[in-house]
Design a protein around this motif. Structure first.
Motif, mmCIF file in Angstrom:
data_model
loop_
_atom_site.group_PDB
_atom_site.id
_atom_site.type_symbol
_atom_site.label_atom_id
_atom_site.label_comp_id
_atom_site.label_asym_id
_atom_site.label_seq_id
_atom_site.Cartn_x
_atom_site.Cartn_y
_atom_site.Cartn_z
ATOM 1 N N TYR A 114 0.879 -1.173 0.000
ATOM 2 C CA TYR A 114 0.000 0.000 0.000
ATOM 3 C C TYR A 114 0.917 1.224 0.000
ATOM 4 N N LYS B 212 -11.056 7.345 -0.476
ATOM 5 C CA LYS B 212 -10.927 6.903 0.916
ATOM 6 C C LYS B 212 -11.440 7.934 1.915
ATOM 7 N N TYR C 32 -9.209 -2.527 4.499
ATOM 8 C CA TYR C 32 -9.864 -1.249 4.241
ATOM 9 C C TYR C 32 -8.861 -0.129 4.487
ATOM 10 N N ALA C 33 -8.963 0.942 3.723
ATOM 11 C CA ALA C 33 -8.161 2.145 3.939
ATOM 12 C C ALA C 33 -9.097 3.318 4.147
ATOM 13 N N SER C 34 -8.669 4.246 4.994
ATOM 14 C CA SER C 34 -9.487 5.423 5.251
ATOM 15 C C SER C 34 -8.597 6.641 5.448
ATOM 16 N N GLU D 108 -4.820 8.826 8.466
ATOM 17 C CA GLU D 108 -4.876 7.717 7.510
ATOM 18 C C GLU D 108 -4.625 6.417 8.256
ATOM 19 N N LEU E 9 -5.318 1.811 8.197
ATOM 20 C CA LEU E 9 -5.686 0.557 7.554
ATOM 21 C C LEU E 9 -6.396 -0.330 8.564
#
Length: 275
Positions: free
Chosen positions: A74, A148, A183-185, A268, A270
């Motif tokens: 990532y 995201k 998931y990424a945010s 940020e 994961l």
């Protein structure tokens, strides 16, 4: 766990991660890796490796081999140059996912492309039973910051699910031969989000791991920067994570995860959702 709606949270603080500064490589290991071995942190569910790496310009990992693991990167900043024995050559920038199902074996190299350091997380997962010796495969996916922003964006999902395309490049999550969803945010200050975990076949619930990206620079000391509050939506403890911090999550079968950006900067992170 006190009830099916609660989440047991065990923090893994930035200072607890193994770290090394090799000059060309500055790295953190959440789980046992290379010369770091801790029987308490060997793996978690199907998650086997979670390294946060910074590679100096025009350096990197020379050609080496892997087999029987699902490996994905990532990219957080800079550009990652990938080459492998399947003939794939690619330069990946921020938001890219590069997924390799190593199967019976591949060789590859990963280097920083251009004049800037590349910062990325490298993740390994164990394959589903019977799928570790399949034919090697390679996939890339690309997610913008907007993709995201203030949501849990699914970036990796099981290859046997309807959520993925098995094309080399496509929209949506990358396929993985593992029972793992990633998931990424990218959350703005003041935002709260709730995540409903994938239904579990285990009556005791699921396992998950959350990792806050260390975006402000290499820091092997006490975590600083952003403030992400993590806990169950209904009941249970709430903890606060900062850059480089993570947590093991033991999720009750009816529990949902609530995260809140309590700081002044975007955060940020994961999230890995597993059987």
């Amino acid at each position: 766990m006190s009830s099916s709606r609660s989440i047991e949270i065990i923090p893994r603080r930035n200072t607890e991660r193994a770290q090394a500064d090799h000059g060309w490589l500055k790295t953190f290991h959440t789980f046992s890796f290379a010369n770091y071995h801790d029987p308490k942190h060997e793996s978690f569910g199907s998650l086997r490796v979670l390294n946060e790496d910074r590679v100096a310009p025009r350096t990197g990992f020379g050609t080496h081999s892997h087999r029987e693991y699902e490996i994905f990167s990532y990219v957080i900043s800079g550009a990652l140059e990938h080459q492998d024995s399947m003939g794939n050559t690619e330069i990946l920038s921020r938001g890219a996912i590069q997924m390799t199902s190593t199967g019976t074996g591949i060789s590859h190299s990963e280097k920083a492309h251009g004049s800037e350091e590349v910062h990325f997380c490298q993740i390994w997962a164990s394959p589903r039973p019977g799928e570790g010796k399949g034919k090697p495969a390679y996939f890339t996916r690309h997610f913008t910051d907007q993709d995201k922003r203030n949501q849990f964006r699914l970036i990796v999902a099981p290859s046997n699910s309807s959520e993925v395309s098995n094309e080399r490049e496509a929209e949506g999550p990358a396929p993985i031969r593992s029972q793992l969803r990633a998931y990424a945010s990218l959350m703005d200050p003041g935002i709260s989000l709730v995540h409903a975990f994938h239904p579990s076949r285990n009556p005791e619930g699921r396992k998950a791991y959350i990792h806050v990206v260390q975006k402000s620079g290499y820091n092997p000391g006490n975590a600083r920067g952003v403030r992400l509050r993590v806990g169950a939506q209904i009941e249970g403890p709430i903890i606060e994570l900062r850059e480089g911090d993570g947590s093991y999550l033991f999720v009750g079968k009816d529990a949902e995860l609530k995260v809140e950006n309590a700081g002044e900067d975007a955060v940020e992170f994961l999230l890995f959702d597993m059987e």
